[in-house]
Design a protein around this motif. Structure first.
Motif: not given
Ligand code: ATP
Ligand code: MG
Length: 342
Positions: A253-261, A267-270, A332-342
């Protein structure tokens, strides 16, 4: 103490081997006091690898040292409980704690060379463990020491006779893993076990750690900056920011859809998920812990912030909707889309 929900509690019925609750650590220096650990709770379950990830200075080592009673003199453990198989480690007499540390919970330190005793040969250091903890004779202890090294190094007899300064970094690392695991502990706390290693040694160390992970009933609290290590070894992940756990979930879940910015940003900066040494860093700076504002400490680096984030106290960890409570995030405003876009 704070009544925060335990962020790394699994939904399984298993009881944790190690349960940390409401931990607060503050360092005092001549200039300031630093709240390095601010209400950290985590559970480590039998047989699992729980990775604690976060940038430098987020408080990872302080948590490990607090668990094992290894905080330096200028640190104050202000609150919290640490329970190992139902026994409180923080209230344990020193000699009992030392026994638990050797036999039941082992620590793999980041700097292997300096964690070994420089004036004793490797074999003597290992043999001493068997003599003092298991009451082994000198001869039996020596044999047991060489057996430990046999499982880890190509030339165990030579390494047993060497002093730590005569070992390469990789050999010292493996000796330390050998020392930490010699007495078959059920919990291993590994603090950046692969930092500062060249790729070949890193690979070997990871293989050794994989071997530990695959042993039944060994639980590992794995502290790392390196998401490659997380991907390879961890079952669950707790992300630390400015002394707090800000997100926790199973590794997929952390890799697929991290919720905290913050997790998302890390993960995006890797640069490349398949390259070794993928360190947890991202643009901006970690906050000065001595002057933390009451609102979310990630606010100055966050591109998802809303007016609520600017006006309300820092958010507490809450279950992510639809996650059965296994995935938790303090946002308060977690990420709403997964890193893979699904
Ligand atoms: P790293 O990834 O660099 O190992 P970390 O996440 O392990 O970092 P800690 O070493 O736990 O972080 O440090 C947390 C905070 O506490 C940092 O701001 C650090 O400067 C401070 N700190 C740690 N040890 C001490 C000490 N002995 N005296 C004063 N401050 C300290
Ligand atoms: Mg550290």
């Amino acid at each position: 103490m704070n009544e925060s929900p335990n962020p790394t509690a699994s939904v399984t019925d298993a009881r944790p081997v190690l349960a940390v609750s409401g931990l607060r650590v503050r360092y005092r220096t001549e200039e300031e006091t630093i709240p390095a650990v601010r209400d950290v709770s985590l559970d480590l379950f039998p047989g699992e690898v729980l990775a604690v990830v976060g940038e430098s200075g987020s408080g990872k080592s302080s948590v490990a040292h607090a668990i094992l009673g290894l905080l330096p003199a200028n640190a104050k453990l202000e609150a919290g409980t640490v329970s190992f198989r139902g026994r409180s480690l923080l209230d344990m007499p020193r000699n009992q704690l030392q026994q638990v540390r050797g036999e039941e919970i082992a620590m793999i330190f980041q700097d292997a060379q300096s964690a070994l005793t420089p004036t004793l040969r490797v074999g003597e250091q290992l043999a001493e463990l068997f003599e003092s903890h298991r009451g082994a004779s000198e001869d039996d202890a020596r044999k047991a020491a060489v057996d430990v090294l046999k499982g880890l190094l190509a030339d165990p007899l030579r390494v047993a006779d060497a002093y730590p300064f005569q070992l390469s970094g990789g050999m010292a690392q493996r000796v330390m893993i050998g020392m930490a695991t010699a007495l078959d502990p059920s919990v291993i706390i590994a603090d950046e076990p692969t930092a500062n290693l060249d790729p070949a040694v890193r690979h070997e160390t990871l293989s050794t750690l994989e071997g530990l992970r695959d042993q039944e009933d060994v639980s590992v609290l794995l502290i790392t900056h390196d998401f490659g290590v997380v991907a390879r070894l961890a079952d669950r992940v707790a992300v630390m920011y400015a002394g707090e756990i800000v997100e926790t979930a199973d590794v997929r879940s952390i890799f697929r859809w991290p919720r905290h910015p913050y997790t998302f940003g890390l993960l995006q900066s890797l640069p490349d998920m398949h390259r070794p040494g993928r360190m947890a860093t991202m643009p901006g700076h970690a906050p000065d812990l001595a002057t933390l504002p009451p609102e979310c400490p990630f606010l100055p680096r966050c591109n998802k912030a809303t007016s609520q984030c600017r006006t309300e106290p820092a958010p507490r960890l809450m279950p992510v909707e639809g996650s059965d409570g296994e995935h938790m995030v303090a946002c308060y405003n977690p990420i709403a889309v997964s890193l893979r876009g699904d």
